[in-house]
Design a protein around this motif. Structure first.
Motif, mmCIF file in Angstrom:
data_model
loop_
_atom_site.group_PDB
_atom_site.id
_atom_site.type_symbol
_atom_site.label_atom_id
_atom_site.label_comp_id
_atom_site.label_asym_id
_atom_site.label_seq_id
_atom_site.Cartn_x
_atom_site.Cartn_y
_atom_site.Cartn_z
ATOM 1 N N ASN A 72 1.995 9.670 -5.695
ATOM 2 C CA ASN A 72 2.529 10.967 -5.282
ATOM 3 C C ASN A 72 3.790 11.381 -6.048
ATOM 4 O OD1 ASN A 72 0.548 11.481 -3.381
ATOM 5 N ND2 ASN A 72 1.635 10.339 -1.778
ATOM 6 N N MET A 110 -4.574 8.017 -9.369
ATOM 7 C CA MET A 110 -4.171 6.648 -9.685
ATOM 8 C C MET A 110 -4.048 6.444 -11.198
ATOM 9 S SD MET A 110 -6.244 3.147 -9.162
ATOM 10 C CE MET A 110 -6.776 3.212 -10.877
ATOM 11 N N ARG A 143 -6.593 5.782 1.830
ATOM 12 C CA ARG A 143 -5.525 6.673 2.257
ATOM 13 C C ARG A 143 -5.890 8.126 1.917
ATOM 14 N NH1 ARG A 143 -0.136 4.118 2.880
ATOM 15 N NH2 ARG A 143 -0.660 2.255 4.099
ATOM 16 N N ILE A 173 0.838 -1.205 0.000
ATOM 17 C CA ILE A 173 0.000 0.000 0.000
ATOM 18 C C ILE A 173 0.871 1.253 0.000
ATOM 19 C CG2 ILE A 173 -1.916 1.181 1.165
ATOM 20 C CD1 ILE A 173 -2.479 -1.506 2.612
ATOM 21 N N ASP A 174 1.908 1.235 0.810
ATOM 22 C CA ASP A 174 2.810 2.403 0.870
ATOM 23 C C ASP A 174 3.459 2.677 -0.488
ATOM 24 O OD1 ASP A 174 2.280 2.679 3.554
ATOM 25 O OD2 ASP A 174 4.101 1.667 4.230
ATOM 26 N N ILE A 213 -5.638 10.404 -1.759
ATOM 27 C CA ILE A 213 -5.493 9.534 -2.936
ATOM 28 C C ILE A 213 -6.808 9.509 -3.695
ATOM 29 C CG2 ILE A 213 -5.011 7.191 -3.725
ATOM 30 C CD1 ILE A 213 -2.615 8.588 -2.461
ATOM 31 N N PRO A 217 -3.859 1.999 -2.204
ATOM 32 C CA PRO A 217 -4.119 3.095 -1.268
ATOM 33 C C PRO A 217 -5.504 3.695 -1.473
ATOM 34 C CG PRO A 217 -2.471 3.730 -2.909
ATOM 35 C CD PRO A 217 -2.680 2.259 -3.046
ATOM 36 N N GLU A 275 0.998 4.130 -2.863
ATOM 37 C CA GLU A 275 0.781 5.553 -2.566
ATOM 38 C C GLU A 275 1.948 6.391 -3.091
ATOM 39 O OE1 GLU A 275 0.013 6.252 1.553
ATOM 40 O OE2 GLU A 275 -0.220 8.427 1.294
ATOM 41 N N GLU A 282 9.875 11.396 -0.571
ATOM 42 C CA GLU A 282 9.251 10.127 -0.923
ATOM 43 C C GLU A 282 10.058 8.957 -0.374
ATOM 44 O OE1 GLU A 282 10.105 7.714 -4.943
ATOM 45 O OE2 GLU A 282 9.639 9.844 -5.124
ATOM 46 N N ALA A 295 8.280 6.293 2.065
ATOM 47 C CA ALA A 295 7.600 5.079 1.647
ATOM 48 C C ALA A 295 8.436 3.914 1.130
ATOM 49 C CB ALA A 295 6.570 5.436 0.576
#
Lengths: 284, 284, 284, 284, 284
Positions: free
Chosen positions: A22, A101, A93, A14-15, A96, A88, A18, E270, E274
């Motif tokens: 980003n 995405m 999250r 998941i991290d 998001i 995410p 994300e 970042e 993460a």
């Protein structure tokens, strides 16, 4: 402790998803281009090995050198992003969005495409004395494969379209497993071992990977294949990409998320209690 | 410290067995389906490698990629559950019942079956242009193997039935050794090495594994094998499953439990005193 | 720190030898039976690989999977006990007697024999449809080897007897080196690497191992070999066992004990000062 | 931290060299004999593998099992001592004399010779039914190699003598690199990897190693080679030993000492500042 | 923690680049000579393996033993310096000048050249009984390759010149990836794995490496190749060197610097948040 438990690596998934959303478009495209190029060059090596030995399985055993290298360098294939970036969003999250995405998918796809086509062009120069000589045996094999994996499907109509879509599903099921493999360990050795296995499977069984194909088909055309860009897109790249999305998201990342992820409270408890945790192994 | 001593890994065996019994049916089936699917796809790869090289041993050397991958992802084969789930019952763990143990066997079996058959179907599409083309050489080899490993036993009557049962015992003796192998280390590399060895043995010697066969026989039928579902169940799946239970529970998990487990007080003392413990290795 | 220095692993050797003597007969026999069975099944795999490829060296490269697996599971071969159990006696450990040492040899031998013969019988069933079909090529190869390695020596009389005894010495020199290999590291990977090398050597050169032969000869008889139990015992098992004792004890465990062991005070000082110790590597 | 930096392993090299000089003659000879024997048996395996496959490179890939095993057991080849023992003398370590260094060379040489010849004799028994049967193919290959690597050089006169001397230089350049390889890591895996690479190179290219040849030529004579002891000594052992001294000391240990050693103050600063140190890798 | 994150290894890249510029000319040349010699000898091994098996891919799989060994010993190839030395200049490190960077390139180039030619000469002696005998098959293959990779390009004129330049780009893209691979881990195993993969790729695809060619072409001339020193320089060494600079600096070190380096503030954040950081993997 080198191996990460399912509970742990699901959180990493998941991290990382994300982080992809980003990331700046510039980095996404640049890393994507580097990743596509390295994957492509590994395809050239694998085909060379297969042609020399007459054994495709030898090419498949060698092929993961590209995937492992690009992953260790912190580069991205869109096929991995297909699987991880939605997580995410599903996990709710903060900040998001679906739009974010989709953008991450788009930038990674674009980067991969740029890198793959560029290295295909450079390799074509290397293999043909800058287009003044005939291609080597590996080049002809790639041209033949490019025809078989477009015109060959087309000859079967709807059944061929279903076939290429299913091969896309099966492929990215394995590739995202490889991406997650790199999250199972913090050592280079552990990461490489866990990546190697599923990547070997997908290549050895000839499944269809959107990024490999961004390299294989342009190079195939330069090596004398009869397919057109239209054939490539319609009879391979588009259905393969759709299959890759389904395989990577539903079969792999999503399924692991459902059973090991933070939403499954029972799994959390179980994980803490019994699976390879330190207490378990030192209890009397 | 990466290697777990017999004392330690025997406790992990009981803990993992308990975790399987406490797992929700949903997770058991989902993880079982994912496990069965990954094991099945590895069978396809191994047969492909064997057919290409003409050397079954090459297929056997490659085959463990599937088992290792599914194990690292925290997924379950019923054959491992056959060996481990009885241990907490034997050890008298609180809240563990025979009923719960049998349910864990059932859910894992069901999950494996769903995943195996599903991926056999997808692979059959990939191998035959969605049933509009002839199977590849590996497909024909699987059809032939499916016939030999049902009708071939049937031709020998009771002796064939004994043979398939014994092959089931020998198989899961090795497979549960592989499951325990993953408990010998906390690093990805150590786990994979310890799993690879016994899984290679069982596949290289052609033993009979209940979950591999959930994939091999349905796929064999789709690839043109002459066997029926009845042949598969009576002359393979059922006796193999019984053999797997005996092999995994009696030969492997049970035997290790008896000699290394918490009930063997002498082993506990010995373990603390001499086997690779830190004191021993640093004593003057 | 993964690698143990000579000073350290020599102490582990004595500790492990002592643990074997103190082990209960039940555990010694049970662990011996499990060890013999796993070693035997690895012989079947190695012969299968050799027959398929026509290259005995391929079988030898694969063969150590059995030895490594049984060692990691904390099981014992008598050949290792031949080398290690005398050490605590030589070192004058409290409560250790010659009688206890000989018992540990006897129980381990008995356990190995039970497990080897049992698994030979099960494998014979698996290979011959419960004795209703002809053996496979690997079975015939084992029968042939069993003849060559008994009747073949007999044909040379005293020279043959010397040969088999020397092959027993050379064999267990390597096998006990493998047993000690497992003590050089606390990680699964390190143990397996250090075990693999000498075990590969002994099998690749066709030396004679008492426990391998407890499996090879009974199976060879079931596969149609012409040798008798008498041939096996007189022209192989007994001289091999004597050779194994000499090789394991004198050439390996004893020699290492003499030069690295606690009785060699100069070695102790040297070890502390210079061999890969932490001070040495961080001195300015 | 597993990898030792050049600064660190250069110090280990000097420490180990000093330890060899301080070792008792008894230990030096005993460890040398064990080392020579293990190296010799690995030659037999490598030649067997090469003869079976018809590919000397396969033998070369397998050959390092002997070198790695003897190194892990804390045993010594004189070829390593050639390179390392002079370092503490050059570094001006207290109590180290040229005489002591030469003695360490002599004892190690003697030990290697004893072990090599002894195991050659035992292997000749194993390979010929105690000299009552013809040698196997690998034995004949060793006889042929022994002739080619003595009489073959002799046929070229001074040019042949130069050739064998140069092959000795090239050989021990690699072998001492292997000895130092074992100092690059404190884990069994890291040591074995770093040793395997240069040892594979020297064997694969057929260079001349003083200790390998203490085994190869006596065995070659027993296997029917036409060379005499005189041929072996004059046209191989002596020039090879001289070449080994030059290669191990000048090309490898000495050169590394000059550039990475404690006398190079600039290297020390640089090492502390930039090469893979912890600060570098965690700086912002 | 064995694997270094992109953020970490990018800093190591700059630090190592700075260290090369600050190194004394003496050390740069000495280390360069040792590196060139080890790389050259690995070329001889790889060609030998390829000729024996008839499979160049086998040579490519073995070839990295040289690169990995020289890297572990702290030695330098100019091709790595091409990629890394510019980084501290770009990063604005204090005291780093363009002049210093160019000097580091020059000294490393000179060192590599000395070592490569010297070992080519020694190997030519070893392969031809000091020029009194015909070269072995591997020598003839090298002569042929030297002709093909100079005269072969010349025959295609400008297109050939473009080809050799592109092959230089592709080559050092991979080689600098290998150099960086060694920075991804602090263990010998991790370093070797990460180096092996890209080095295998470049050799397997026959790309052009400035230092390999400093060995290949002089040796090719000694083995009977028809090329002249002029051919080597004009049609290979010079365009290859230029291509290596572009490939190593632009495609690899520079690109990674741009996306992972300290100048990319977003990447820093970042990275901290993460990518495989400890927090991520232990968050609930």
């Amino acid at each position: 402790m080198s191996y990460l438990t399912p509970r742990e690596f699901t959180n990493v998934m998941i991290d990382v998803g994300e982080a992809k959303i980003n990331m700046s478009p510039r980095d996404m495209i640049l890393r994507g281009a580097m990743a596509g190029a390295i994957l492509g060059i590994a395809v050239a090596l694998a085909v060379t090995a297969a042609v020399q030995t007459g054994l495709p399985i030898v090419g498949a055993v060698i092929f993961p050198v590209g995937f492992c290298t690009l992953n260790l360098l912190g580069l991205d294939l869109v096929t991995g992003v297909f699987g991880l970036a939605p997580l995410p969003l599903i996990a709710g999250r903060k900040g998001i969005t679906l739009n974010g995405m989709l953008k991450s998918w788009g930038y990674a796809f674009l980067g991969n495409l740029i890198g793959s086509v560029a290295v295909a062009f450079l390799l074509a120069i290397a293999w043909t004395q800058a287009f003044t000589d005939v291609p080597p045996a590996a080049g002809l094999a790639i041209a033949k494969a490019a025809d078989a994996r477009t015109l060959g499907y087309e000859a079967h109509g709807a059944a061929g379209m279903l076939t290429v879509f299913v091969k896309g599903i099966l492929c990215n099921w394995m590739v995202v497993t490889g991406v997650i493999g790199a999250m199972l360990s913090k050592s280079v050795g552990g990461k490489v071992i866990a990546m190697w296995m599923p990547i070997l499977i997908f290549f050895g069984l000839g499944f269809e990977h959107a990024v490999v194909n961004m390299y294989l088909f342009p190079l195939g055309m330069m090596m004398g294949g009869e397919l057109t860009v239209w054939d490539w897109l319609v009879w391979n790249e588009i259905p393969v990409t759709l299959g890759n999305i389904v395989g990577g998201l539903v079969f792999t990342a999503g399924a692991l998320y459902v059973t090991h992820g933070p939403g499954n409270s029972r799994a959390v408890v179980e994980s803490v209690k019994a699976e390879h945790n330190d207490t378990a192994t030192t209890s009397p």
